[in-house]
Design an enzyme around this catalytic site. Structure first.
Site, mmCIF file in Angstrom:
data_model
loop_
_atom_site.group_PDB
_atom_site.id
_atom_site.type_symbol
_atom_site.label_atom_id
_atom_site.label_comp_id
_atom_site.label_asym_id
_atom_site.label_seq_id
_atom_site.Cartn_x
_atom_site.Cartn_y
_atom_site.Cartn_z
ATOM 1 N N ARG A 56 11.395 -6.702 -3.591
ATOM 2 C CA ARG A 56 12.249 -5.950 -4.032
ATOM 3 C C ARG A 56 13.472 -6.322 -3.249
ATOM 4 N NH1 ARG A 56 6.306 -2.377 -3.414
ATOM 5 N NH2 ARG A 56 6.290 -4.015 -1.258
ATOM 6 N N ASP A 223 -2.612 -1.372 -5.030
ATOM 7 C CA ASP A 223 -1.472 0.076 -5.207
ATOM 8 C C ASP A 223 -0.429 -0.704 -6.777
ATOM 9 O OD1 ASP A 223 1.118 0.957 -4.751
ATOM 10 O OD2 ASP A 223 0.801 0.436 -3.247
ATOM 11 N N GLU A 249 -3.303 3.589 -7.896
ATOM 12 C CA GLU A 249 -2.977 4.111 -6.963
ATOM 13 C C GLU A 249 -1.617 3.868 -7.770
ATOM 14 O OE1 GLU A 249 -2.615 3.497 -2.786
ATOM 15 O OE2 GLU A 249 -0.304 3.620 -2.566
ATOM 16 N N GLU A 277 3.448 8.868 -2.604
ATOM 17 C CA GLU A 277 4.098 8.373 -1.432
ATOM 18 C C GLU A 277 5.220 8.277 -1.273
ATOM 19 O OE1 GLU A 277 2.312 4.345 -1.845
ATOM 20 O OE2 GLU A 277 4.531 3.972 -1.151
ATOM 21 N N ASP A 299 3.750 10.420 2.206
ATOM 22 C CA ASP A 299 4.453 10.503 3.501
ATOM 23 C C ASP A 299 4.810 11.025 4.534
ATOM 24 O OD1 ASP A 299 5.605 6.923 4.398
ATOM 25 O OD2 ASP A 299 6.125 8.657 5.662
ATOM 26 N N HIS A 326 0.062 8.028 3.393
ATOM 27 C CA HIS A 326 1.030 6.668 3.140
ATOM 28 C C HIS A 326 0.621 6.513 4.467
ATOM 29 C CE1 HIS A 326 4.586 3.999 2.912
ATOM 30 N NE2 HIS A 326 3.135 2.742 1.984
ATOM 31 N N GLU A 346 -5.000 5.419 6.232
ATOM 32 C CA GLU A 346 -4.265 3.275 5.607
ATOM 33 C C GLU A 346 -3.491 2.990 6.859
ATOM 34 O OE1 GLU A 346 -1.141 3.969 2.901
ATOM 35 O OE2 GLU A 346 -1.170 1.546 2.616
HETATM 36 C C1 LIG Z 1 2.581 -2.654 -0.690
HETATM 37 C C2 LIG Z 1 3.069 -1.760 -1.200
HETATM 38 O O1 LIG Z 1 3.045 -1.666 -2.740
HETATM 39 C C3 LIG Z 1 4.090 -0.489 -0.722
HETATM 40 O O2 LIG Z 1 4.994 -1.932 0.268
HETATM 41 C C4 LIG Z 1 3.537 0.411 0.281
HETATM 42 O O3 LIG Z 1 4.184 1.320 1.148
HETATM 43 C C5 LIG Z 1 2.574 1.275 -0.260
HETATM 44 O O4 LIG Z 1 3.160 1.743 -1.259
HETATM 45 C C6 LIG Z 1 1.334 2.142 0.287
HETATM 46 O O5 LIG Z 1 0.571 2.856 -0.482
HETATM 47 O O6 LIG Z 1 0.802 1.213 1.396
HETATM 48 MG MG LIG Z 2 1.158 2.619 -2.357
#
Ligand SMILES: C[C@H](O)[C@H](O)[C@@H](O)[C@@H](O)C(=O)O
Ligand SMILES: [Mg+2]
Length: 402
Positions: A56, A223, A249, A277, A299, A326, A346
């Site tokens: 990424r 996710d 998710e 998020e 978030d 998030h 989380e």
């Molecule tokens: C792990 C996930 O792809 C993301 O990096 C993270 O930020 C996220 O989407 C999450 O829900 O924690």
């Molecule tokens: Mg996520």
């Protein structure tokens, strides 16, 4: 009690593409070094391009860097917060938002919040880096207010509704998270529509292996980081049902409300659909809630701050939905401990192999609490403001002044 006024707001950037020193971590948990699970072939909307499949960071997930906003009151007290907006955010704070902050009393947070949102309507596009920046200012204001009146933010918000917060862990190793006392483990999907049925089979193989390791009662989630389409997500959900996947998710980008509505209809009974998020407006959350999202996941550093998060929680509550932000460390903890519709929260595993608990914003925050046996207690949050200090040894730059 006569409250002081806010005399200064200052914005600093750290890390990201603009930094002279490319560091690991910082406030951007995506800005990690090599061989970190968080940058290892995770499915994204860019996965259809071979050259951007593996990492990424290759398409720029970490270019913005950290924004640090510091606010100072007339009695000399300072508050601060961090989010992801880097130099772009610094410009917006110093040259635009500062006018709504300086001169106000430290308790005028809702007024400042409303003025920031409305004054940026013409260029915010309802989210993104502008809302990240507004969130950061909002969080810094709550921190300052708490530090002035010597109360933790959660007490300013009405007080805790439970004595402790229980956490699930996001990372590559739910099996290790279980041993660390977490209630569940959320794994990223590594494959998407460009990989077809073979992609589904590979992610299901990982789920199966984890289910065998953790037994029947530990939560497992996927996710999907906006990487799918309705057809693929539907097939994945049905293939995952025999392995008791608790939720699926963020299958789609936040604007694809109709895709979420359709997926909810297609999903196996009992499996939850979650997202949020990357949504930056209250209206966006209302639409997701209307579409039947079971758990809204704002978030707090990207949705408008604690002020917006409380409003979003109320939208979810009005429909009996949950709000489980998030992972954003202390900035979430102080809010969620006051919400009746957030039964758990989380923890994002930022250790490279997800094999130990590392503070999410390490090394930027000093005294950042982390879950022990999967739990943070209300008592651990009992410090003024958000209860953390800025690590001044981290390389801060102030690119603009007003
Ligand atoms: C792990 C996930 O792809 C993301 O990096 C993270 O930020 C996220 O989407 C999450 O829900 O924690
Ligand atoms: Mg996520």
């Amino acid at each position: 009690m006569k409250l002081p006024t806010i005399t200064h707001i200052r914005a600093y950037s750290m890390g990201g593409a603009a930094a002279k020193v490319h560091g690991q971590g910082g406030g951007d948990y995506h800005d990690q070094g090599k061989d970190h699970w968080i940058d290892d072939h995770i499915a994204t909307p860019m996965s259809k391009y071979d050259e951007y499949k593996q990492s990424r960071q290759s398409f720029g997930i970490n270019v913005l860097g950290t924004l640090v906003v510091e606010v100072e009151a007339s009695d000399g007290t300072t508050g601060f917060a961090i989010s992801t907006a880097g130099t772009v955010g610094c410009f917006i704070v110093e040259h635009h938002l500062s006018r709504f902050v300086e001169g106000k009393r430290v308790d005028q947070i809702k007024l400042i919040h409303d003025q920031m949102l409305n004054a940026t309507q013409y260029y915010s596009g309802g989210g993104g880096v502008v809302i990240n920046t507004i969130s950061c200012v909002d969080l810094a204001l709550w921190d300052l207010y708490g530090k002035v009146v010597k109360l933790p933010v959660y007490k300013l918000l009405g007080g805790a509704v439970r004595d402790e917060i229980h956490f699930y862990a996001t990372g590559a190793r739910p099996d290790l998270a279980q041993k660390m006392g977490f209630i569940g483990g959320k794994m990223p999907t590594h494959w998407g529509p460009a990989d077809g049925d073979e992609g589904i089979a590979k992610d299901i193989a990982t789920l199966k292996e984890m289910r065998e390791r953790v037994g029947d009662n530990f939560w497992l989630m996927f996710d999907c980081w906006m990487s799918q389409d309705v057809n693929y997500a539907t097939k994945l959900a049905h293939a995952a049902a025999p392995y008791k996947l608790k939720w699926l998710e963020e299958c789609f980008p936040p604007q694809q409300i109709e895709s979420y509505r359709q997926l909810k209809k297609n999903m196996p009974a009992g499996m939850l659909m979650t997202t949020g998020e990357h949504t930056g407006t209250l209206e966006g959350f209302k639409e997701l809630s209307d579409a039947g999202v079971d758990i809204l996941q704002p978030d707090v550093g990207w949705c408008g701050g604690v002020t917006s998060l409380c409003e979003i929680a109320a939208v979810a509550k009005s429909r009996g939905q949950l709000v489980v932000p998030h992972g954003s460390s202390v900035y979430s903890h102080h809010a969620v401990i006051t919400f009746t519709n957030t039964p758990f929260s989380e923890m994002l595993m930022t250790s490279p192999h997800a094999d130990y608990v590392r503070p999410q914003f390490d090394p930027v925050l000093i005294d950042e609490p982390v879950p022990h046996d999967g739990i943070i207690t209300a008592e651990e949050l009992d410090k003024p403001g958000f209860g953390v200090e800025l690590n001044r040894e981290c390389p801060l730059e102030r690119p603009f002044e007003h």
